[in-house]
Design a protein around this motif. Structure first.
Motif, PDB file in Angstrom:
ATOM      1  N   PRO A  67      56.215  30.178  43.029  1.00 26.08           N
ATOM      2  CA  PRO A  67      55.744  31.198  41.549  1.00 26.08           C
ATOM      3  C   PRO A  67      54.410  31.498  41.684  1.00 26.08           C
ATOM      4  CG  PRO A  67      57.541  29.910  40.721  1.00 26.08           C
ATOM      5  CD  PRO A  67      57.243  29.079  42.146  1.00 26.08           C
ATOM      6  N   PHE A  68      53.706  30.626  42.282  1.00 27.57           N
ATOM      7  CA  PHE A  68      52.117  31.181  42.221  1.00 27.57           C
ATOM      8  C   PHE A  68      52.042  32.177  43.151  1.00 27.57           C
ATOM      9  CE2 PHE A  68      50.352  26.446  41.941  1.00 27.57           C
ATOM     10  CZ  PHE A  68      50.485  26.594  40.574  1.00 27.57           C
ATOM     11  N   PHE A  69      52.856  32.757  43.879  1.00 26.64           N
ATOM     12  CA  PHE A  69      52.744  34.111  44.414  1.00 26.64           C
ATOM     13  C   PHE A  69      52.548  35.259  43.488  1.00 26.64           C
ATOM     14  CE2 PHE A  69      54.524  37.802  46.235  1.00 26.64           C
ATOM     15  CZ  PHE A  69      53.512  38.140  47.246  1.00 26.64           C
ATOM     16  N   ILE A  70      53.438  35.050  42.489  1.00 26.20           N
ATOM     17  CA  ILE A  70      53.666  36.228  41.500  1.00 26.20           C
ATOM     18  C   ILE A  70      52.245  36.102  40.613  1.00 26.20           C
ATOM     19  CG2 ILE A  70      54.465  36.776  39.266  1.00 26.20           C
ATOM     20  CD1 ILE A  70      57.237  35.660  40.547  1.00 26.20           C
ATOM     21  N   LEU A  71      51.445  34.984  40.374  1.00 28.77           N
ATOM     22  CA  LEU A  71      50.244  34.724  39.514  1.00 28.77           C
ATOM     23  C   LEU A  71      49.229  35.406  40.575  1.00 28.77           C
ATOM     24  CD1 LEU A  71      48.688  33.889  37.072  1.00 28.77           C
ATOM     25  CD2 LEU A  71      48.676  31.807  38.273  1.00 28.77           C
ATOM     26  N   GLY A  72      49.087  35.263  41.808  1.00 23.16           N
ATOM     27  CA  GLY A  72      48.136  35.893  42.584  1.00 23.16           C
ATOM     28  C   GLY A  72      48.406  37.280  42.741  1.00 23.16           C
ATOM     29  N   LEU A  73      49.475  37.653  42.634  1.00 20.90           N
ATOM     30  CA  LEU A  73      49.822  39.174  42.878  1.00 20.90           C
ATOM     31  C   LEU A  73      49.462  40.163  41.488  1.00 20.90           C
ATOM     32  CD1 LEU A  73      51.110  41.291  44.826  1.00 20.90           C
ATOM     33  CD2 LEU A  73      53.099  40.894  43.613  1.00 20.90           C
ATOM     34  N   ILE A  74      49.500  39.226  40.357  1.00 21.35           N
ATOM     35  CA  ILE A  74      49.010  39.860  39.073  1.00 21.35           C
ATOM     36  C   ILE A  74      47.432  39.815  39.042  1.00 21.35           C
ATOM     37  CG2 ILE A  74      48.703  39.341  36.738  1.00 21.35           C
ATOM     38  CD1 ILE A  74      51.575  38.081  36.847  1.00 21.35           C
ATOM     39  N   ILE A  75      46.730  38.851  39.398  1.00 22.92           N
ATOM     40  CA  ILE A  75      45.252  38.939  39.587  1.00 22.92           C
ATOM     41  C   ILE A  75      44.835  39.818  40.291  1.00 22.92           C
ATOM     42  CG2 ILE A  75      43.502  37.493  40.193  1.00 22.92           C
ATOM     43  CD1 ILE A  75      45.076  34.919  39.288  1.00 22.92           C
ATOM     44  N   HIS A  76      45.487  39.936  41.720  1.00 24.99           N
ATOM     45  CA  HIS A  76      45.223  41.097  42.458  1.00 24.99           C
ATOM     46  C   HIS A  76      45.351  42.417  42.177  1.00 24.99           C
ATOM     47  CE1 HIS A  76      44.585  42.817  46.435  1.00 24.99           C
ATOM     48  NE2 HIS A  76      45.913  43.541  46.468  1.00 24.99           N
ATOM     49  N   SER A  77      46.396  42.700  41.415  1.00 25.07           N
ATOM     50  CA  SER A  77      46.668  44.067  40.620  1.00 25.07           C
ATOM     51  C   SER A  77      45.880  44.398  39.804  1.00 25.07           C
ATOM     52  CB  SER A  77      48.188  43.986  40.194  1.00 25.07           C
ATOM     53  OG  SER A  77      49.068  43.786  41.039  1.00 25.07           O
ATOM     54  N   VAL A  78      45.286  43.465  38.856  1.00 30.70           N
ATOM     55  CA  VAL A  78      44.471  43.702  37.505  1.00 30.70           C
ATOM     56  C   VAL A  78      43.003  44.060  38.155  1.00 30.70           C
ATOM     57  CG1 VAL A  78      43.433  42.595  35.571  1.00 30.70           C
ATOM     58  CG2 VAL A  78      45.664  42.401  35.996  1.00 30.70           C
ATOM     59  N   LEU A  79      42.660  43.091  39.202  1.00 34.33           N
ATOM     60  CA  LEU A  79      41.223  43.389  39.675  1.00 34.33           C
ATOM     61  C   LEU A  79      41.209  44.778  40.609  1.00 34.33           C
ATOM     62  CD1 LEU A  79      40.391  39.747  41.023  1.00 34.33           C
ATOM     63  CD2 LEU A  79      39.459  41.118  38.968  1.00 34.33           C
ATOM     64  N   LEU A  80      42.535  45.159  40.875  1.00 33.57           N
ATOM     65  CA  LEU A  80      42.397  46.259  41.837  1.00 33.57           C
ATOM     66  C   LEU A  80      42.282  47.616  40.837  1.00 33.57           C
ATOM     67  CD1 LEU A  80      42.589  47.706  44.527  1.00 33.57           C
ATOM     68  CD2 LEU A  80      45.107  47.598  44.186  1.00 33.57           C
ATOM     69  N   VAL A  82      41.082  47.600  37.749  1.00 30.69           N
ATOM     70  CA  VAL A  82      39.635  47.537  37.097  1.00 30.69           C
ATOM     71  C   VAL A  82      38.655  47.859  38.200  1.00 30.69           C
ATOM     72  CG1 VAL A  82      37.987  46.129  36.173  1.00 30.69           C
ATOM     73  CG2 VAL A  82      40.262  45.835  35.169  1.00 30.69           C
ATOM     74  N   GLY A  83      38.814  47.466  39.299  1.00 31.75           N
ATOM     75  CA  GLY A  83      37.849  47.996  40.493  1.00 31.75           C
ATOM     76  C   GLY A  83      37.735  49.326  40.657  1.00 31.75           C
ATOM     77  N   LEU A  84      38.932  49.977  40.793  1.00 37.00           N
ATOM     78  CA  LEU A  84      38.870  51.336  41.283  1.00 37.00           C
ATOM     79  C   LEU A  84      38.527  52.059  40.062  1.00 37.00           C
ATOM     80  CD1 LEU A  84      42.213  51.253  43.508  1.00 37.00           C
ATOM     81  CD2 LEU A  84      39.772  51.758  44.272  1.00 37.00           C
ATOM     82  N   GLU A  85      38.820  51.777  38.907  1.00 31.51           N
ATOM     83  CA  GLU A  85      38.509  52.560  37.606  1.00 31.51           C
ATOM     84  C   GLU A  85      37.077  52.605  37.478  1.00 31.51           C
ATOM     85  OE1 GLU A  85      39.335  52.794  32.861  1.00 31.51           O
ATOM     86  OE2 GLU A  85      39.868  50.885  34.022  1.00 31.51           O
ATOM     87  N   GLU A  86      36.479  51.440  37.545  1.00 26.16           N
ATOM     88  CA  GLU A  86      35.005  51.211  37.195  1.00 26.16           C
ATOM     89  C   GLU A  86      34.262  51.796  38.302  1.00 26.16           C
ATOM     90  OE1 GLU A  86      33.467  50.048  34.157  1.00 26.16           O
ATOM     91  OE2 GLU A  86      35.565  49.993  33.488  1.00 26.16           O
ATOM     92  N   ASN A  87      34.550  51.744  39.547  1.00 21.48           N
ATOM     93  CA  ASN A  87      33.578  52.061  40.608  1.00 21.48           C
ATOM     94  C   ASN A  87      33.863  53.512  40.935  1.00 21.48           C
ATOM     95  OD1 ASN A  87      32.181  49.447  40.967  1.00 21.48           O
ATOM     96  ND2 ASN A  87      33.894  48.852  41.516  1.00 21.48           N
ATOM     97  N   LEU A  88      35.085  54.031  40.895  1.00 19.77           N
ATOM     98  CA  LEU A  88      35.449  55.391  41.507  1.00 19.77           C
ATOM     99  C   LEU A  88      35.722  56.303  40.357  1.00 19.77           C
ATOM    100  CD1 LEU A  88      37.468  54.267  44.790  1.00 19.77           C
ATOM    101  CD2 LEU A  88      35.033  54.669  44.525  1.00 19.77           C
ATOM    102  N   GLN A  89      35.718  55.912  39.101  1.00 12.23           N
ATOM    103  CA  GLN A  89      36.179  56.656  38.001  1.00 12.23           C
ATOM    104  C   GLN A  89      37.375  57.290  37.959  1.00 12.23           C
ATOM    105  OE1 GLN A  89      32.700  56.802  39.181  1.00 12.23           O
ATOM    106  NE2 GLN A  89      32.393  55.068  37.515  1.00 12.23           N
ATOM    107  N   VAL A  90      38.435  56.502  38.705  1.00 18.68           N
ATOM    108  CA  VAL A  90      39.638  57.041  38.881  1.00 18.68           C
ATOM    109  C   VAL A  90      40.561  57.016  37.595  1.00 18.68           C
ATOM    110  CG1 VAL A  90      42.037  56.978  40.218  1.00 18.68           C
ATOM    111  CG2 VAL A  90      39.697  56.359  41.359  1.00 18.68           C
TER     112      VAL A  90
END
Length: 135
Positions: A67-80, A82-90
């Motif tokens: 189940p750590f895979f799901i936690l890693g996937l959640i972290i990856h999704s949230v950072l993705l 936030v990163g795309l919204e903040e840096n590219l204003q999508v």
């Protein structure tokens, strides 16, 4: 003859880099079609890489506790998102839908793999193997 691990370990960074470039290209052209605007390919690559790095720790931990895979996937999704919204204003609403679909797809594949692994562990290949498991 070289062991499979000795062959796979040097290839892993190359495969990961190629996957990052392919996914970045997909997102780059997808955003061009969806938003009719061109975003920086280098920024997309950097955001994808930086959002992936923290989740890698949990992906490696999933070897010991799946189940750590799901936690890693959640972290990856949230950072993705936030990163795309903040840096590219999508637009955030669109990003959440797109990343959510990717998350759901990855979750379905992970669950399917877990189910088949459990089924395979309950199906003995021979009577001798079943006797060994009982002992």
């Amino acid at each position: 003859m070289a062991s499979p691990i000795a062959v796979c370990v040097p290839a892993t960074p190359i495969i990961a880099s190629l996957a990052l470039i392919i996914i970045s290209l997909f997102i780059y052209y997808f955003f061009q079609i969806l938003f009719k605007e061109t975003y920086s390919f280098e920024k997309i690559c950097a955001i994808l890489f930086l959002s992936y790095v923290p989740g890698v720790i949990f992906y490696f931990g999933s070897v010991f506790y799946p189940p750590f895979f799901i936690l890693g996937l959640i972290i990856h999704s949230v950072l993705l998102v936030v990163g795309l919204e903040e840096n590219l204003q999508v637009p955030k609403k669109t990003l959440v839908k797109l990343v959510g679909m990717g998350f759901a797809l990855a979750l379905i594949f992970w669950l399917t793999r877990q189910i088949f692994e459990v089924k395979e562990s309950f199906n003995p290949k021979s009577l001798d193997q079943l006797e060994e498991e009982i002992k």
